[in-house]
Design a protein around this motif. Structure first.
Motif, PDB file in Angstrom:
ATOM      1  N   LYS A  45       0.824  -1.199   0.000  1.00 44.86           N
ATOM      2  CA  LYS A  45       0.000   0.000   0.000  1.00 44.86           C
ATOM      3  C   LYS A  45       0.866   1.261   0.000  1.00 44.86           C
ATOM      4  CE  LYS A  45      -4.074  -2.026   1.901  1.00 44.86           C
ATOM      5  NZ  LYS A  45      -4.596  -2.406   0.629  1.00 44.86           N
ATOM      6  N   ASP A  72      -1.559   3.484  -2.018  1.00 38.59           N
ATOM      7  CA  ASP A  72      -2.195   4.487  -1.163  1.00 38.59           C
ATOM      8  C   ASP A  72      -1.260   5.675  -0.968  1.00 38.59           C
ATOM      9  OD1 ASP A  72      -4.412   2.878  -0.865  1.00 38.59           O
ATOM     10  OD2 ASP A  72      -3.823   2.131   1.118  1.00 38.59           O
ATOM     11  N   GLU A  73       0.051   5.378  -0.936  1.00 41.13           N
ATOM     12  CA  GLU A  73       1.016   6.441  -0.672  1.00 41.13           C
ATOM     13  C   GLU A  73       2.350   6.125  -1.352  1.00 41.13           C
ATOM     14  OE1 GLU A  73       2.693   8.994   3.156  1.00 41.13           O
ATOM     15  OE2 GLU A  73       1.396   7.277   3.475  1.00 41.13           O
ATOM     16  N   PRO A  94      -2.250   8.155  -5.867  1.00 37.97           N
ATOM     17  CA  PRO A  94      -1.882   7.993  -4.454  1.00 37.97           C
ATOM     18  C   PRO A  94      -1.407   9.321  -3.857  1.00 37.97           C
ATOM     19  CG  PRO A  94      -0.165   7.069  -5.842  1.00 37.97           C
ATOM     20  CD  PRO A  94      -1.301   7.483  -6.750  1.00 37.97           C
TER      21      PRO A  94
END
Length: 119
Positions: A45, A72-73, A94
């Protein structure tokens, strides 16, 4: 080396790994395309290639990866990328951290880029 990381990048060693940190690397431009094409990218993620010597070469490899958009990041702070590549990265889906842009030191014909933490 990128070769030494292949067991991790393949995704077989840590099937539930949510965060991959390859920080403080003086080979960040070599790591970026390897990670961008690695099976592990489908599982993690958060990808952290911060504190290293990443230039536009590494940034473009990440931009070209469809897997990076699924994160996500993406953490890339302390880098040597141009404002143009940083702007393109910031437009990814992201959350992208590109703080702490650095300038290379030039002495004669030599260009020096430094990782964030060293001896």
């Amino acid at each position: 080396s990128v070769e030494a990381l292949q067991p991790i990048l393949s995704g077989s060693l840590f099937p539930n790994l949510p965060y991959l940190g390859l920080r403080d690397a003086n080979i960040a431009d070599e790591l970026a395309p390897a990670v961008a094409a690695a099976p592990i990218l489908d599982r993690i993620k958060i990808l952290d290639i911060s504190m290293g010597t990443m230039t536009d070469e590494g940034g473009r490899a990440l931009l070209a990866s469809s897997g990076v958009a699924k994160l996500d990041e993406l953490i890339l702070n302390h880098h040597f990328m141009s404002k143009e590549v940083v702007k393109q990265l910031q437009n990814l889906s992201p959350k992208v951290d590109t703080d702490d842009a650095q300038e290379a030191d030039v002495y004669g014909d030599e260009v020096y880029r430094y990782i964030a933490v060293s001896e």
